[in-house]
Design a protein around this motif. Structure first.
Motif, mmCIF file in Angstrom:
data_model
loop_
_atom_site.group_PDB
_atom_site.id
_atom_site.type_symbol
_atom_site.label_atom_id
_atom_site.label_comp_id
_atom_site.label_asym_id
_atom_site.label_seq_id
_atom_site.Cartn_x
_atom_site.Cartn_y
_atom_site.Cartn_z
ATOM 1 N N MET A 153 36.102 104.042 11.292
ATOM 2 C CA MET A 153 36.166 102.745 10.605
ATOM 3 C C MET A 153 35.912 102.882 9.106
ATOM 4 S SD MET A 153 37.063 100.540 12.794
ATOM 5 C CE MET A 153 38.008 101.656 13.821
ATOM 6 N N LEU A 154 35.353 104.025 8.713
ATOM 7 C CA LEU A 154 35.054 104.241 7.301
ATOM 8 C C LEU A 154 35.688 105.526 6.821
ATOM 9 C CD1 LEU A 154 31.201 103.490 7.098
ATOM 10 C CD2 LEU A 154 33.014 102.121 6.051
ATOM 11 N N ARG A 155 36.173 105.492 5.587
ATOM 12 C CA ARG A 155 36.666 106.715 4.945
ATOM 13 C C ARG A 155 36.130 106.695 3.521
ATOM 14 N NH1 ARG A 155 37.914 111.699 5.557
ATOM 15 N NH2 ARG A 155 38.923 111.124 7.516
ATOM 16 N N ASP A 203 42.006 109.361 10.776
ATOM 17 C CA ASP A 203 41.136 108.211 11.033
ATOM 18 C C ASP A 203 41.619 107.382 12.216
ATOM 19 O OD1 ASP A 203 39.299 108.888 9.137
ATOM 20 O OD2 ASP A 203 40.157 107.631 7.558
ATOM 21 N N LYS A 236 29.472 107.259 6.252
ATOM 22 C CA LYS A 236 29.728 107.102 7.696
ATOM 23 C C LYS A 236 28.427 107.412 8.428
ATOM 24 C CE LYS A 236 31.637 111.764 7.945
ATOM 25 N NZ LYS A 236 32.745 112.639 8.192
ATOM 26 N N PRO A 258 36.103 100.837 4.141
ATOM 27 C CA PRO A 258 36.795 100.686 5.421
ATOM 28 C C PRO A 258 38.136 101.438 5.417
ATOM 29 C CG PRO A 258 35.907 98.586 4.701
ATOM 30 C CD PRO A 258 35.708 99.540 3.555
ATOM 31 N N SER A 259 38.408 102.135 6.515
ATOM 32 C CA SER A 259 39.664 102.900 6.615
ATOM 33 C C SER A 259 40.840 101.929 6.736
ATOM 34 C CB SER A 259 39.597 103.803 7.849
ATOM 35 O OG SER A 259 39.361 103.007 8.995
ATOM 36 N N SER A 292 46.052 100.410 13.258
ATOM 37 C CA SER A 292 46.531 101.788 13.402
ATOM 38 C C SER A 292 48.016 101.946 13.082
ATOM 39 C CB SER A 292 46.279 102.280 14.825
ATOM 40 O OG SER A 292 44.904 102.358 15.039
ATOM 41 N N ASN A 338 43.101 101.952 9.020
ATOM 42 C CA ASN A 338 43.209 101.495 10.413
ATOM 43 C C ASN A 338 42.209 100.383 10.718
ATOM 44 O OD1 ASN A 338 41.851 104.135 10.049
ATOM 45 N ND2 ASN A 338 41.032 103.743 12.093
ATOM 46 N N ALA A 339 41.065 100.397 10.001
ATOM 47 C CA ALA A 339 40.081 99.327 10.209
ATOM 48 C C ALA A 339 40.561 98.020 9.583
ATOM 49 C CB ALA A 339 38.731 99.725 9.621
ATOM 50 N N THR A 340 41.151 98.104 8.394
ATOM 51 C CA THR A 340 41.520 96.861 7.701
ATOM 52 C C THR A 340 42.910 96.350 8.095
ATOM 53 O OG1 THR A 340 42.338 98.170 5.830
ATOM 54 C CG2 THR A 340 40.077 97.323 5.662
ATOM 55 N N GLU A 362 39.407 107.221 15.446
ATOM 56 C CA GLU A 362 38.975 105.814 15.476
ATOM 57 C C GLU A 362 37.855 105.573 14.471
ATOM 58 O OE1 GLU A 362 38.167 104.834 19.569
ATOM 59 O OE2 GLU A 362 40.110 105.572 20.220
#
Ligand code: FPP
Ligand code: MG
Length: 296
Positions: free
Chosen positions: A74-76, A68, A204, A80-81, A88, A83-85, A72
């Protein structure tokens, strides 16, 4: 048995002894746990099977955390992934914690098992690197695509099946063939769903692979089938945000040329090879069916 895997996963993460890691891990959605399910189905009587399942799921979770960041995304799985919350850096380090913990637990296993799993992670990483490299251009090479798919997705499933067969005293090579084909079919269905499923189901944006630059099997087959202006148009939409009208055009050309059916037929043929490799081990036939019929 599946609960045993969940308990062991939680225990391994707890043993890391860093509350922040446990807290972040608890927020991840567990997903389908296909790899652990496969291990438990192949080796239901083996006492070490739940731990092996937990280890392989931790490696898989780590690889998705890194993926992710790389993509890049943002969702998994609809949420939210990391890395999004949390950024990275946190996502990478959480991945490192999980997979190094998995590797230290793996040392308790027979060397043939720890080697198979460890080597598969090297292949996994090579597959991810190839995926990134291939997304930089409009790839139309089917063989190259399938090779990358094998490395990126099938290799860990193959190693899981091989190792579970060793635990169960079954023919490891046949089960490895099963795992490899199951893994390839799983990823091809994933690629199809990226095109056919709606965004709510996918968690996604749809046609996300193509926007990310990935020409998955349906795109490669579509490109083959299109005339020169069609090919030009498809190339122009590659690796950039595309609007609804363009998505509609791509989907209707795919309908017209039956490429989704062709990809499904190919996944089906891989599944037939997988079931043939394990003969009448019927619970494994059911896993294959669930992979082919899945809708998310
Ligand atoms: C998902 O692919 C990615 C993988 C299955 C493998 C990712 C592997 C690595 C990042 C190598 C590093 C490994 C470890 C253990 C840290 P995708 O992007 O096609 O699928 P998606 O739609 O689910 O994101
Ligand atoms: Mg990804």
């Amino acid at each position: 048995m599946q609960e045993k895997v969940e308990t062991l996963i939680a225990k391994l993460v707890e043993e890391v002894d860093y509350p922040k890691a446990a807290e972040l891990f608890a927020k991840l959605s567990g997903g389908k746990r296909l790899r652990a399910r496969l291990i438990l189905t192949i080796a239901p009587e083996a006492p070490e099977a739940p731990l092996l399942g937990a280890i392989v799921e931790l490696i898989h979770a780590a690889s998705l955390l890194h993926d992710d960041v790389i993509d890049e995304a943002m969702l998994r799985r609809g949420v939210p992934s990391v890395n999004a919350t949390h950024g990275s850096k946190v996502a990478i380090m959480l991945g490192d914690i999980l997979y190094s913990k998995a590797f230290s637990s793996l040392t308790a296993f027979d060397p043939a098992i720890s080697r198979a799993v460890a080597e598969s992670v090297t292949r996994l990483s090579i597959g991810e690197m190839m995926d990134v490299e291939m997304a930089e251009t409009f790839n139309t090479d089917r063989e190259q695509y399938l090779k990358m798919l094998y490395l990126k997705t099938a290799t860990l499933i193959e190693a899981a099946a091989f190792s579970a067969a060793l635990l169960a005293g079954k023919d490891a090579q046949s089960y490895a063939t099963y795992g490899k084909n199951l893994g390839l079919a799983f990823q091809i269905v994933d690629d199809i769903l990226d095109i056919t499923a709606d965004e709510a189901t996918l968690g996604k944006p749809s046609l996300n692979d193509f926007v990310e630059g990935k020409t998955t099997l349906p795109y490669i087959d579509l490109y083959d089938a299109l005339d020169v202006p069609g090919r030009e148009r498809l190339r122009n939409s590659h690796a950039r945000p595309i609007d609804e009208a363009e998505k509609k055009w791509i989907r209707s050309r795919m309908d017209e040329h039956g490429v989704i059916e062709r990809s499904y037929a190919f996944a089906r043929s891989l599944c037939d090879e997988a079931t043939a490799a394990v003969g009448n081990d019927l619970p494994l036939h059911a896993i294959i069916e669930s992979v082919l019929k899945r809708s998310n």
